[in-house]
Scaffold this active site. Structure first.
Site, PDB file in Angstrom:
ATOM      1  N   TYR A  23       0.830  -1.209   0.000  1.00 50.90           N
ATOM      2  CA  TYR A  23       0.000   0.000   0.000  1.00 50.90           C
ATOM      3  C   TYR A  23       0.865   1.260   0.000  1.00 50.90           C
ATOM      4  CZ  TYR A  23      -3.236  -3.507   1.814  1.00 50.90           C
ATOM      5  OH  TYR A  23      -3.985  -4.633   1.998  1.00 50.90           O
ATOM      6  N   TYR A 151     -14.145  -4.881   3.938  1.00 49.74           N
ATOM      7  CA  TYR A 151     -12.823  -5.266   3.430  1.00 49.74           C
ATOM      8  C   TYR A 151     -12.636  -6.754   3.687  1.00 49.74           C
ATOM      9  CZ  TYR A 151      -7.860  -5.964   2.895  1.00 49.74           C
ATOM     10  OH  TYR A 151      -6.646  -6.462   2.491  1.00 49.74           O
ATOM     11  N   ASP A 245     -16.798 -12.777   8.099  1.00 57.28           N
ATOM     12  CA  ASP A 245     -15.355 -12.570   8.005  1.00 57.28           C
ATOM     13  C   ASP A 245     -14.888 -12.056   9.368  1.00 57.28           C
ATOM     14  OD1 ASP A 245     -12.796 -11.707   7.595  1.00 57.28           O
ATOM     15  OD2 ASP A 245     -13.215 -10.615   5.729  1.00 57.28           O
ATOM     16  N   LYS A 274      -5.958 -13.365  11.352  1.00 58.26           N
ATOM     17  CA  LYS A 274      -5.042 -12.449  12.050  1.00 58.26           C
ATOM     18  C   LYS A 274      -4.498 -12.906  13.424  1.00 58.26           C
ATOM     19  CE  LYS A 274      -5.442  -8.363   9.453  1.00 58.26           C
ATOM     20  NZ  LYS A 274      -6.574  -8.231   8.507  1.00 58.26           N
TER      21      LYS A 274
END
Ligand SMILES: *Cc1c(COP(=O)(O)O)cnc(C)c1O
Length: 427
Positions: A23, A151, A245, A274
């Site tokens: 990014y 996202y 998610d 994560k």
């Protein structure tokens, strides 16, 4: 160039000869900080500066860095078997982890498919949902419904269900499959609109996909648990699978082990990643409920799930994920999240009175200061480093997602750094 020399402030990321950063507009971005070691909530840089970490390495290091129990598990597994292919072969760390995950996930989420990143776990979730309908002979359900502000990862299929801006639909519009985008139904009018959309198009839709309670990378946007109940009901009514998610929200971040527990619902498929290994190894899991899994059991070989990343269920990653679950059992993580929530509420609240602050919000171990706009997030990041904290603003927010083990005075350093930087009006 020596990588240990402290970079001059004029140096740009572009002067890195080989690294391509995420990014990042390499031409204009400042030269990145260089980490050399970590411990608990502290990151040490190559110039010996110590930073208190407000982000826990993209929300992964929930137990703090270098936890001895996780390190012991890694070392033990490294000596026994660092990796083995998962095709035609299983191993104890993966078998035990799958059993433990299905035990701690409320509902009959019993069937665990391991991958190595959140994006791929979501790809697998989408693939399972699409094939679920095909295996049952329902051929029209080829679309995914997702929500504005969402996202779900950077792979191409996930880009197609991210918020159009985040997924760069304008740039990659020719490539990305067209999906169905809706607003999270926060009002009864929104809910009516969503119902109308489903009444028209539901036979095209395989799955509805949402990050429960908190849309993370979309800007740390919160919604109520009640909304998830409404979505569950709509999915049931229209024969659509509900995919949650929980790559970000899973493992205590919102105050319960999984965010969906707060809504008293059970999704058909869930994705975790994560914090799964406590921030040590890449690992992800897609877990399906019994009725979803059953549609893949058949005498027809085409009904099998055709997927298998090379490093899936890596034994090192599974061993350390098991050790991370031990810590959730043995140490008071959810209580620590409660304490963090209280402290964030108290200490971030004064920011509300500062210029350009639009909102201050807290859920579990997530603290957010939303601004009108951030012109130069790199400049803010630098100002935070000068205050010996690691905070990385994005979009129009400054946020904290610390390790659950962060000490009270360390968290205060983070919150006062935010106040001080905003007060000096560095926007
Ligand atoms: C980070 C994230 C992903 C992508 O995970 P990666 O491991 O970066 O591929 C997907 N969904 C959510 C909600 C995330 O926060």
């Amino acid at each position: 160039m020596s990588f240990t020399a402290p970079p001059s402030s004029r140096l740009k990321a572009a002067s890195l000869p080989h690294l391509w950063l995420p990014y990042c507009q390499m031409k204009t971005a400042p030269y990145p900080a260089e980490a050399v070691s970590t411990k608990d909530s502290t990151i040490t840089l190559s110039n010996s500066q110590k930073l208190i970490d407000g982000i826990a390495s993209w929300w992964t290091a929930c137990h703090g860095y270098n936890h001895p129990h996780l390190q012991a598990a890694l070392i033990e597994q490294a000596q026994k078997m660092p990796h083995i292919m998962f095709g035609g072969m299983i191993h104890e760390p993966a078998a035990r982890l799958s059993e433990r995950l299905s035990q701690i996930l409320p509902g009959d989420l019993n069937h665990v498919f391991f991958t190595d990143s959140g994006s791929v776990a979501m790809e697998v979730a989408a693939k399972i949902a699409l094939q679920f309908h095909l295996n049952r002979g329902e051929k029209t359900r080829s679309k995914l419904l997702s929500f504005r502000g969402g996202y779900h990862g950077d792979t191409l299929m996930m880009m197609s269900i991210c918020d159009p801006e985040e997924g760069m639909h304008s740039l990659f519009g020719q490539t990305l499959p067209k999906q169905v985008l809706a607003d999270i139904p926060k009002t009864s009018a929104d809910l009516k609109n969503l119902r109308m959309l489903l009444e028209k198009d539901s036979t095209q839709i395989a799955a509805m996909i949402i990050e429960p309670l908190v849309q993370g990378a979309g800007g740390m946007i919160f919604h109520d648990a009640e909304i998830l109940k409404n979505l569950r009901n709509l999915c049931d009514e229209f024969g659509i699978l509900l995919i949650l998610d929980e790559v970000f929200t899973g493992f205590g971040r919102t105050g319960t082990m999984f965010a969906y527990e707060q809504a008293n619902i059970v999704p058909d498929i869930i994705a975790l990643s994560k914090a799964l290994t406590g921030g040590t190894m890449p690992l992800a899991a897609t877990i399906a409920r019994e009725h979803v899994y059953q549609t893949f059991l058949s005498d027809n070989p085409n009904h099998a799930l055709m997927h298998g990343p090379t490093f899936m269920a890596n034994p090192l990653a599974c061993a350390v994920a098991n050790a991370s679950l031990d810590l959730f059992e043995k140490e008071p993580r959810l209580q620590q999240v409660q304490h963090i929530e209280k402290q964030l509420l108290k200490e971030l609240e004064p920011c509300r009175a500062l210029p350009h602050v639009k909102d201050v919000r807290v859920k579990g171990a997530i603290g957010v200061v939303e601004l009108d706009a951030i012109k130069d997030s790199a400049r803010l990041n630098k100002a935070f480093i000068e205050k010996n904290v690691w905070i990385r603003p994005f979009r129009n927010i400054i946020y904290l997602t610390p390790a659950f083990t962060i000490k009270t005075d360390e968290l205060s350093m983070l919150t006062s750094a935010i106040y001080d930087v905003l007060e000096t009006n560095l926007l």
